[in-house]
Every structure is written in C-alpha cells, then in structure tokens.
Design an enzyme around this catalytic site. Structure first.
Site, short mmCIF file in Angstrom:
data_model
loop_
_atom_site.label_atom_id
_atom_site.label_comp_id
_atom_site.label_asym_id
_atom_site.label_seq_id
_atom_site.Cartn_x
_atom_site.Cartn_y
_atom_site.Cartn_z
N ASP A 38 37.26 43.17 72.28
CA ASP A 38 38.38 43.62 73.11
C ASP A 38 37.90 43.65 74.56
O ASP A 38 36.70 43.58 74.84
CB ASP A 38 38.83 45.02 72.67
CG ASP A 38 40.01 45.53 73.50
OD1 ASP A 38 40.97 44.76 73.68
OD2 ASP A 38 39.95 46.67 73.98
N SER A 39 38.85 43.80 75.47
CA SER A 39 38.50 43.91 76.88
C SER A 39 37.78 45.21 77.20
O SER A 39 37.17 45.34 78.26
CB SER A 39 39.76 43.81 77.74
OG SER A 39 40.67 44.85 77.40
N TYR A 70 41.97 43.24 81.05
CA TYR A 70 42.38 41.84 80.99
C TYR A 70 43.85 41.69 81.36
O TYR A 70 44.29 40.59 81.72
CB TYR A 70 42.18 41.28 79.58
CG TYR A 70 40.76 40.92 79.22
CD1 TYR A 70 39.67 41.26 80.03
CD2 TYR A 70 40.50 40.21 78.05
CE1 TYR A 70 38.38 40.93 79.68
CE2 TYR A 70 39.20 39.86 77.70
CZ TYR A 70 38.14 40.23 78.50
OH TYR A 70 36.86 39.88 78.15
N GLY A 71 44.61 42.77 81.23
CA GLY A 71 46.06 42.70 81.36
C GLY A 71 46.58 42.19 82.68
O GLY A 71 47.70 41.70 82.77
N CYS A 101 42.54 42.26 71.07
CA CYS A 101 43.06 42.42 72.42
C CYS A 101 44.33 41.61 72.51
O CYS A 101 44.32 40.41 72.21
CB CYS A 101 42.03 41.91 73.43
SG CYS A 101 42.62 41.81 75.14
N ASN A 102 45.42 42.25 72.86
CA ASN A 102 46.70 41.55 72.91
C ASN A 102 46.71 40.46 73.98
O ASN A 102 47.26 39.38 73.77
CB ASN A 102 47.84 42.54 73.15
CG ASN A 102 48.23 43.27 71.89
OD1 ASN A 102 49.12 42.85 71.16
ND2 ASN A 102 47.56 44.37 71.61
N GLU A 180 41.99 55.79 78.65
CA GLU A 180 40.55 55.71 78.88
C GLU A 180 40.00 56.94 79.59
O GLU A 180 38.81 57.26 79.49
CB GLU A 180 40.21 54.43 79.64
CG GLU A 180 40.52 53.18 78.82
CD GLU A 180 39.72 51.97 79.25
OE1 GLU A 180 39.00 52.05 80.27
OE2 GLU A 180 39.80 50.94 78.55
N CYS A 212 49.54 46.89 72.73
CA CYS A 212 48.23 46.99 73.38
C CYS A 212 47.40 47.90 72.50
O CYS A 212 47.89 48.94 72.02
CB CYS A 212 48.34 47.57 74.79
SG CYS A 212 46.74 47.94 75.57
N THR A 213 46.14 47.53 72.27
CA THR A 213 45.33 48.29 71.31
C THR A 213 45.00 49.70 71.79
O THR A 213 44.55 50.53 70.99
CB THR A 213 44.03 47.53 71.00
OG1 THR A 213 43.40 47.14 72.22
CG2 THR A 213 44.32 46.30 70.16
N HIS A 214 45.21 49.99 73.06
CA HIS A 214 45.04 51.37 73.54
C HIS A 214 46.18 52.28 73.07
O HIS A 214 45.99 53.49 72.90
CB HIS A 214 45.01 51.42 75.07
CG HIS A 214 43.75 50.94 75.69
ND1 HIS A 214 43.38 49.62 75.73
CD2 HIS A 214 42.74 51.62 76.32
CE1 HIS A 214 42.23 49.50 76.36
NE2 HIS A 214 41.82 50.69 76.73
#
Length: 299
Positions: A38-39, A70-71, A101-102, A180, A212-214
C-alpha cells in the site's frame, strides 16, 4: 496413480524419488508468503482481513510511507512506484501479490498483471462485485481519494456488470490524514465526514463502497452518519475472500499452520518505521515487533 514403482502424472512417468522432489517443490511453493503493499498504513486493513480469513498464510507487507499519499499523484508516478514495490516483493519469494491500495489498483494493476508471472489482485473489483450484490435500488456511492475517483475505475467496473446502476463518486481527501493522525473518534472527523457525505445521503444511495483502505478504520463514523439504511462495503474484507478463492483455485493455499517459531508476518516501510509500528499495533490483533526500513528506489 502408481504402477510398478512409478507415479503417472499428466501423461509422464516419474520414479518415486522424482515424485518426492516434485511434491517437495509444490509444498515449498504453497508455503511461500503473500505479498501485500500500500502507499502507507491503510493497506493494513487488508492485511488484517487476510490474517483473519487465511490464518495459515504468511505475509510480507510493504508500506510506502516515504511517498504517501498516492491519491494526489499521476498515473505514471503511481505505476512507477508500484513496479518498484512489486520487484521488492518478488525478492522476498512471494507466491501472490495483493495491491492493497485503491489508487494503485486503479492506475497500475492492469500493467502489473502483464509483467509478473504470479497471481496479483487489487481491491477495486472485489468491492464492486459486493456492492452490486448488495444494492436494492441501484444507487451506489463510492468514497475514495482524488486519484481513485478521477480514474473512474469504480464507475467503469460497476457499469460493466450492472448497466442500470447509478453511481456517485465523492473524493474525501482529508480522511487519510485524519486516520493516520489517529483521530478516529474525534469531533473534527465527524464534522468533515458530514460535509463529505451529505450529498450522498441526499441522492438516496443504499450502498456505499469504502474505496480507500484507510476508510474502514473510521467505518463506525461513516456508518453512523449514513444511517442504517445504507450498506457499507469494505473492499478489504472482499479482497481477502477473493484471495482465498484464488489461492484455492490455483493450488497455492497453505494447508497447515506454520511451525511454532516461524515468522508469520514481516513488515517493511520506506520511512518512519516507529510511527508505522505504533499504528500497526493499534489496528492489528497480532502485535508487530518491528518494521524494517528499505530504500525502495533501489528496486
């Protein structure tokens, strides 16, 4: 089938010793780890689901914490970064790779699939499949980073499988830094979420993809604002399910729990190992002892 001290496989005859060597190599392949990248830290939600659903599997995780997010980056940059990470994971002997990561799934996955000779999957397709199955009124919302929404990949995949669906995508760039920073249950996060999600509520979606994985980390906040009438789709969960099926289909599923003392999960980052470790230990039931920093530009 055995005959005269030899085994017959796919039209070829092998001695018992050759058969043992073949099976030993096959077992070694199945016992290799799964690469996940992932980023940054968001992909840990995917790793968490793999740990839950595939407890016999080992994992090598890489978080590109030096170059997150990365977004907001271009397709060329995201693809370049993804290639470097895939090359690193291949040095770790992985048997499959999950692009957790999307943004990378949207912009780099198609090229990566052509360049590697092991199974590789992203998080977008599993999420869209689940959303199409879940929706009752055909109105599906997608919240994601600017790169993912700008790529149009969720809309494209949904339309390919359900041409009558109505899709509304909404970029929510502030969710990543809020997650984060650990502001998961903070009034600031509530306020930002309400501002982002109001228009999705107004159009009457009944299904929302957390693109988004977050975002699964603040699922409770999103769910509270959207209300009980909206089904939240977590692509991390769906990706782990698809990975399990893929490994089974290709005969790569590990059948046994690794021996006691085996290092089940290894974590690598491009910067900020201490911060990564603290975050990982806040969301993973498996406590990580360390994360190793590597120079990803070397790959």
């Amino acid at each position: 089938m055995k005959s005269g001290g030899k085994s017959h496989i796919s039209g070829s005859f092998h001695t018992e010793q050759e058969w043992k060597i073949i099976m030993s190599g096959y077992e070694e392949l199945r016992n290799r780890p799964i690469g996940v990248f992932d980023s940054g830290v968001g992909g840990l939600t995917v790793a968490r689901e793999i740990m839950r659903q595939l407890p016999n599997e080992r994992i090598v995780y890489f978080g590109d914490t030096a170059r997150v997010p990365y977004g907001s980056k271009s397709q060329d940059t995201i693809t370049k970064f993804s290639r470097q990470i895939v090359r690193f994971l291949q040095t770790q002997g992985v048997k499959a790779i999950v692009v957790a990561c999307n943004s990378a799934s949207a912009y780099a996955l198609d090229e990566l699939e052509q360049e590697v000779d092991i199974p590789i999957i992203g998080v977008v397709k599993p999420g869209t499949k689940a959303a199409i199955m879940a929706t009752k009124n055909g109105k599906i919302g997608v919240i994601a980073t600017e790169a993912t929404t700008g790529s149009g990949i969720y809309s494209r995949y949904i339309k390919e499988n359900d041409s009558g669906a109505t899709i509304l995508c909404k970029a929510c760039p502030l969710f990543v830094p809020l997650v984060e920073e650990g502001l998961w249950e903070d009034p600031v996060t509530d306020e930002i979420a309400r501002r982002y999600l109001t228009e999705l509520i107004d159009v009457g979606i009944d299904t929302l993809i957390l693109g988004c994985t977050h975002y699964p980390i603040i699922r409770s906040t999103i769910g509270r604002i959207m209300g009980d009438g909206v089904t939240l789709v977590n692509p991390a969960y769906e990706t782990a399910r698809e990975l399990k099926e893929l490994l089974r289909e290709q005969g790569l599923e590990s059948e046994h729990r690794p021996e006691l003392g085996t290092e089940l999960y290894r974590f690598f980052v491009s910067d900020g190992a201490d911060k990564f470790q603290k975050f990982a230990n806040s969301i993973l039931t498996y406590g990580i002892l360390s994360a190793k920093v590597i120079n990803i530009d070397e790959y």
